[in-house]
Design an enzyme around this catalytic site. Structure first.
Site, PDB file in Angstrom:
ATOM      1  N   GLU A  50       0.838  -1.190   0.000  1.00  0.00           N
ATOM      2  CA  GLU A  50       0.000   0.000   0.000  1.00  0.00           C
ATOM      3  C   GLU A  50       0.879   1.248   0.000  1.00  0.00           C
ATOM      4  OE1 GLU A  50      -3.819   1.799   2.467  1.00  0.00           O
ATOM      5  OE2 GLU A  50      -2.366   0.582   3.561  1.00  0.00           O
ATOM      6  N   LYS A 119      -9.877   1.643  -2.580  1.00  0.00           N
ATOM      7  CA  LYS A 119     -10.112   1.165  -1.219  1.00  0.00           C
ATOM      8  C   LYS A 119     -11.549   1.443  -0.801  1.00  0.00           C
ATOM      9  CE  LYS A 119      -7.692   1.391   3.252  1.00  0.00           C
ATOM     10  NZ  LYS A 119      -6.504   2.007   3.907  1.00  0.00           N
ATOM     11  N   CYS A 160      -5.647  -2.968   2.687  1.00  0.00           N
ATOM     12  CA  CYS A 160      -5.448  -2.733   4.108  1.00  0.00           C
ATOM     13  C   CYS A 160      -6.724  -2.915   4.940  1.00  0.00           C
ATOM     14  CB  CYS A 160      -4.826  -1.359   4.317  1.00  0.00           C
ATOM     15  SG  CYS A 160      -4.052  -1.163   5.948  1.00  0.00           S
TER      16      CYS A 160
END
Length: 284
Positions: A50, A119, A160
């Site tokens: 990331e 995301k 994440c």
């Protein structure tokens, strides 16, 4: 199983735990070098961390954000084609239409863009006395599921904080994914507590391989990443793991082993769809 089918049921995965600095060009050249190194070791799928091209932090996202195509996506496309790999490009801050996103780009061995995952779940947490972080101060969330198909298997992508949401992994599994990849930068509070646990949970619940790619730890950074990029098998076992420093982690993905696990403990066939189910409201 034929010799060809047996060969296609196995492939090497590489996770690049990159040392990220404040100099974007250095980050890109370092990533490119490690991609080549991984391909030289026989890797067919390569995963970057990331925010591999910039420091992680709300103050950095606007400064390092790019439109796509841009400098970072161009490097990823070229590296994928040069090395003939499926390249999961970690994530980069993306600017589009006046909004910022935390976006993962996936390129095929031909250098073509296969997927863009924004995301979905923004990292907004407040653990008193330890860490407060609000991605939503600068970023907007994505709104689509992200699956791509390799010559080996289907792969689901999250970034994440997405890993904390079991429903996403369940949907990817229902779509036929056998590998889930999560570029992520857990921190020194959540990392030791939850990083490995979440990966093993997602792998075990869905009987899939799970791979995570973290930046290497930099104790001088404003946000210190935990590191410990990991690959977990469908039995919930850690089969490869980095420390805190820059490293390339390799794992041989065995899809026949995955099939064996699913046959031995057939939870997919045993699910009570007459009582409960997880469905996607929006596919993307």
């Amino acid at each position: 199983m034929s010799t060809l089918a047996r060969a296609m049921s196995k492939f090497r995965l590489a996770v690049l735990q990159l040392q990220v600095t404040g100099v974007k060009t250095d980050n890109l050249s370092r990533a490119r070098r490690l991609i080549k190194e991984a391909a030289g070791q026989g890797s067919k799928v390569v995963v970057l961390p990331e925010c591999f091209n910039s420091p992680y932090g709300t103050s950095f996202f606007p400064e390092y954000a790019e439109r796509i195509p841009g400098e970072s996506s161009q490097m990823l496309a070229e590296a994928a084609k040069e090395n003939q790999v499926y390249l999961v490009g970690g994530s980069i801050p993306e600017e589009d239409g006046g909004k910022l996103y935390n976006s993962c780009l996936v390129f095929g061995p031909d250098g073509q863009l296969m997927l863009k995952h924004r995301k979905i779940h923004l990292f907004d947490i407040d653990v008193p006395g330890k860490i407060r972080f609000q991605e939503s101060e600068t970023l907007s969330p994505g709104s689509s599921l992200s699956v791509f198909e390799t010559s080996f298997c289907k792969v689901g992508v999250g970034i994440c904080y997405d890993i904390r949401f079991a429903e996403l992994a369940q949907l990817y599994s229902k779509k036929g994914c056998q590998l889930l990849v999560y570029p992520g930068a857990f921190n020194m509070t959540t990392g030791p507590a939850h990083w490995e646990l979440l990966q093993r949970g997602r792998a075990l619940d869905n009987q899939v391989y799970v791979a995570t790619a973290s930046p290497a730890r930099d104790e001088t950074a404003s946000y210190v990443a935990w590191g410990h990029s990991t690959v977990v098998n469908p039995w919930g076992e850690v089969i490869s793991k980095a420390g805190s420093e820059e490293a390339v982690v390799y794992a041989d993905i065995d899809l026949q082993y995955l099939a064996d696990v699913r046959q031995q403990i057939p939870i997919t066939a045993q699910r009570r769809d007459d009582i409960y189910s997880v469905h996607a409201v929006q596919e993307g």
